[in-house]
Design a protein around this motif. Structure first.
Motif, PDB file in Angstrom:
ATOM      1  N   TRP A 252      32.676  34.412  25.061  1.00 41.45           N
ATOM      2  CA  TRP A 252      32.770  33.236  25.932  1.00 41.45           C
ATOM      3  C   TRP A 252      31.494  33.057  26.762  1.00 41.45           C
ATOM      4  CZ3 TRP A 252      36.060  29.225  25.995  1.00 41.45           C
ATOM      5  CH2 TRP A 252      36.005  28.368  27.093  1.00 41.45           C
TER       6      TRP A 252
ATOM      7  N   HIS B 147      33.742  35.612  34.579  1.00 39.04           N
ATOM      8  CA  HIS B 147      35.131  35.139  34.611  1.00 39.04           C
ATOM      9  C   HIS B 147      35.135  33.704  34.117  1.00 39.04           C
ATOM     10  CE1 HIS B 147      36.397  38.646  36.812  1.00 39.04           C
ATOM     11  NE2 HIS B 147      35.343  38.484  37.562  1.00 39.04           N
TER      12      HIS B 147
ATOM     13  N   THR C 190      35.766  29.879  33.723  1.00 39.14           N
ATOM     14  CA  THR C 190      36.197  28.742  34.544  1.00 39.14           C
ATOM     15  C   THR C 190      36.552  27.642  33.556  1.00 39.14           C
ATOM     16  OG1 THR C 190      34.621  29.416  36.219  1.00 39.14           O
ATOM     17  CG2 THR C 190      35.511  27.191  36.421  1.00 39.14           C
TER      18      THR C 190
ATOM     19  N   VAL D  13      46.331  30.548  34.247  1.00 37.83           N
ATOM     20  CA  VAL D  13      45.282  31.507  33.858  1.00 37.83           C
ATOM     21  C   VAL D  13      45.668  32.895  34.375  1.00 37.83           C
ATOM     22  CG1 VAL D  13      42.830  32.075  33.978  1.00 37.83           C
ATOM     23  CG2 VAL D  13      43.549  29.666  33.997  1.00 37.83           C
ATOM     24  N   LEU D  14      45.669  33.842  33.480  1.00 38.36           N
ATOM     25  CA  LEU D  14      46.135  35.192  33.814  1.00 38.36           C
ATOM     26  C   LEU D  14      45.122  36.202  33.297  1.00 38.36           C
ATOM     27  CD1 LEU D  14      48.956  36.266  34.865  1.00 38.36           C
ATOM     28  CD2 LEU D  14      49.450  36.752  32.450  1.00 38.36           C
ATOM     29  N   ARG D  15      44.828  37.240  34.101  1.00 38.77           N
ATOM     30  CA  ARG D  15      43.950  38.312  33.625  1.00 38.77           C
ATOM     31  C   ARG D  15      44.730  39.620  33.561  1.00 38.77           C
ATOM     32  NH1 ARG D  15      38.437  41.043  36.138  1.00 38.77           N
ATOM     33  NH2 ARG D  15      38.868  43.102  35.236  1.00 38.77           N
ATOM     34  N   THR D  16      44.571  40.329  32.455  1.00 35.94           N
ATOM     35  CA  THR D  16      45.202  41.643  32.305  1.00 35.94           C
ATOM     36  C   THR D  16      44.162  42.621  31.752  1.00 35.94           C
ATOM     37  OG1 THR D  16      47.192  40.438  31.614  1.00 35.94           O
ATOM     38  CG2 THR D  16      47.239  42.820  31.369  1.00 35.94           C
ATOM     39  N   ASP D  17      44.120  43.844  32.297  1.00 39.42           N
ATOM     40  CA  ASP D  17      43.212  44.866  31.794  1.00 39.42           C
ATOM     41  C   ASP D  17      43.977  45.870  30.929  1.00 39.42           C
ATOM     42  OD1 ASP D  17      41.224  43.660  33.239  1.00 39.42           O
ATOM     43  OD2 ASP D  17      41.147  45.183  34.810  1.00 39.42           O
TER      44      ASP D  17
ATOM     45  N   ARG E 123      39.281  43.447  29.072  1.00 39.96           N
ATOM     46  CA  ARG E 123      39.738  42.387  29.981  1.00 39.96           C
ATOM     47  C   ARG E 123      40.256  41.228  29.140  1.00 39.96           C
ATOM     48  NH1 ARG E 123      35.270  39.816  32.592  1.00 39.96           N
ATOM     49  NH2 ARG E 123      33.829  41.095  31.411  1.00 39.96           N
TER      50      ARG E 123
ATOM     51  N   TYR F 140      41.962  37.457  29.242  1.00 39.43           N
ATOM     52  CA  TYR F 140      42.331  36.256  30.000  1.00 39.43           C
ATOM     53  C   TYR F 140      43.156  35.375  29.074  1.00 39.43           C
ATOM     54  CZ  TYR F 140      38.562  37.589  33.168  1.00 39.43           C
ATOM     55  OH  TYR F 140      37.753  38.274  34.034  1.00 39.43           O
ATOM     56  N   SER F 141      44.257  34.858  29.605  1.00 35.15           N
ATOM     57  CA  SER F 141      45.024  33.890  28.825  1.00 35.15           C
ATOM     58  C   SER F 141      45.260  32.662  29.678  1.00 35.15           C
ATOM     59  CB  SER F 141      46.346  34.495  28.357  1.00 35.15           C
ATOM     60  OG  SER F 141      47.103  34.876  29.480  1.00 35.15           O
ATOM     61  N   ALA F 142      45.310  31.512  29.035  1.00 31.43           N
ATOM     62  CA  ALA F 142      45.523  30.251  29.742  1.00 31.43           C
ATOM     63  C   ALA F 142      46.267  29.299  28.822  1.00 31.43           C
ATOM     64  CB  ALA F 142      44.184  29.647  30.159  1.00 31.43           C
TER      65      ALA F 142
END
Ligand SMILES: C[S@@+](CC[C@H](N)C(=O)[O-])C[C@H]1O[C@@H](n2cnc3c(N)ncnc32)[C@H](O)[C@@H]1O
Length: 253
Positions: free
Chosen positions: A116, A172, A174, A182-186, A246, A248-250
Motif C-alpha cells: 500500500w 497507516h 488513510t 477501519v480496524l487494525r489487528t496485529d 499488521r 488493516y481491514s475496512a
C-alpha cells in the motif's frame, strides 16, 4: 520523506522497477502471511477477490487455497511471470493500484500485501472503492520484523543505514470517505530461515536492490557477519525471525 512524497519521484519508480529483477530471491526468502492474518484480510462470505500488487503470489496462494476466485493485478513483469508459474489457475493482469483493469463493482474483497505504501493513496483508494461491490472489504497487510528483539534490531539497523527511514514501517492507510469500519489487528509469528537466507532476505529489499553493486555486496557482507556472529543466533542452522504482521481491514460504504 513520507511515502506519498516519495511516490512522485524517480527514486520511487526505480524502487518499484527493482522488484522485477529480483523476483526469484523474493519468492524464496520473503515471508508469507500467517493463516490468522489471512482470516482478517478476507471475510468468510467473500467469493471474488482481487489481490492487488500481488507480486510473486505470496498472499495470492493462501487465498486460492481457501477456494476463493482470485484475480491478481501486478505491474512488474518479472513478478507476474513467477506468479503465473506458481499459480497457473489464477487470472493475472498487468495493472496498477491507480488504474485497476477491472470493471466497477466486480469483486467482494481487495487485498494488498506489503504494497500500500507504494501507491498514490487517494487515487488507489478511489480505484479500490470503484472495483468493490457495496459492502465489500479492503484488507491491507504489512509484515514488520519485531525489532524489539536485539539481533533483529541490529539487522534492521544495518538496513536502515542504507534505507533511511523505512518506507512501509509505521505507514497507516488513510482511505477516505468511501470506507468505514477501519480496524487494525496485529498478528505475531515467526518465519524460520537459514543464516544465508537471512542475508538473501536483506538483498530483496528495494533500497538494497537500487544500490550500486559494490555497495550492495558490502552491505550483504555486513549482514552476513552479523547473522554469523551475533551471540543470540550465531552457529544456528535455522533462525526464527519474529514478525508482527499488521492487518488493516475496512468496508466500502
Ligand atoms: C513488496 S512487494 C509485495 C508483493 C506481494 N503482495 C507479497 O506480499 O509478496 C510490492 C509489490 O508492489 C508492486 N507495486 C509497486 N507499485 C505498485 C502500484 N502503483 N500498483 C500496483 N502494484 C505496485 C511491486 O511491483 C511489487 O510486486
Amino acid at each position: 520523506m513520507s511515502s506519498r512524497e516519495d511516490a512522485s519521484t524517480g527514486r520511487h519508480a526505480a524502487h518499484a522497477e527493482s522488484f522485477t529483477h529480483n523476483a526469484d530471491a523474493y519468492a524464496a526468502v520473503r515471508p508469507g502471511y500467517p493463516p490468522a492474518a489471512v482470516d482478517l484480510l478476507v471475510p468468510s462470505d467473500a467469493h471474488d477477490v482481487l489481490d492487488l500488487a500481488a507480486g510473486t503470489g505470496k498472499l495470492t496462494e493462501p487465498l486460492v487455497a481457501r477456494g476463493l476466485r482470485v484475480v491478481a493485478v501486478e505491474p512488474a513483469e518479472g513478478m507476474r511471470e513467477q506468479l503465473v508459474a506458481r499459480l497457473p489457475q489464477v487470472e493475472v493482469l498487468d495493472g496498477t493500484a491507480e488504474r485497476i483493469p477491472l470493471p466497477d463493482a466486480s469483486v467482494d474483497a481487495v487485498t494488498v500485501a506489503q504494497a500500500w505504501h507504494w501507491f498514490d493513496e487517494p487515487v488507489a483508494a478511489a480505484e479500490v472503492a470503484r472495483v468493490l461491490r457495496p459492502g465489500g472489504t479492503l484488507g491491507i497487510v504489512w509484515n514488520d520484523r519485531d525489532e524489539d528483539v536485539p539481533w533483529v534490531g541490529a539487522y534492521g539497523a544495518l538496513l536502515h543505514e542504507v534505507a533511511g527511514p523505512q518506507l512501509a514501517r509505521g505507514t497507516h492507510p488513510t482511505l477516505g470517505d468511501a470506507f468505514t469500519d477501519v480496524l487494525r489487528t496485529d498478528v505475531r509469528w515467526e518465519h524460520v530461515l537459514t543464516p544465508e537466507e537471512l542475508v538473501r532476505l536483506a538483498g530483496t529489499r528495494s533500497y538494497a536492490l537500487v544500490l550500486p553493486a559494490d555497495e550492495r555486496e558490502a552491505l550483504l557482507e555486513r549482514v552476513r557477519t552479523l547473522v554469523t556472529t551475533h551471540p543470540d543466533i550465531a552457529g544456528r542452522d535455522r533462525v526464527p525471525v519474529p514478525y508482527v504482521t499488521r492487518v488493516y481491514s475496512a468496508r466500502r460504504r
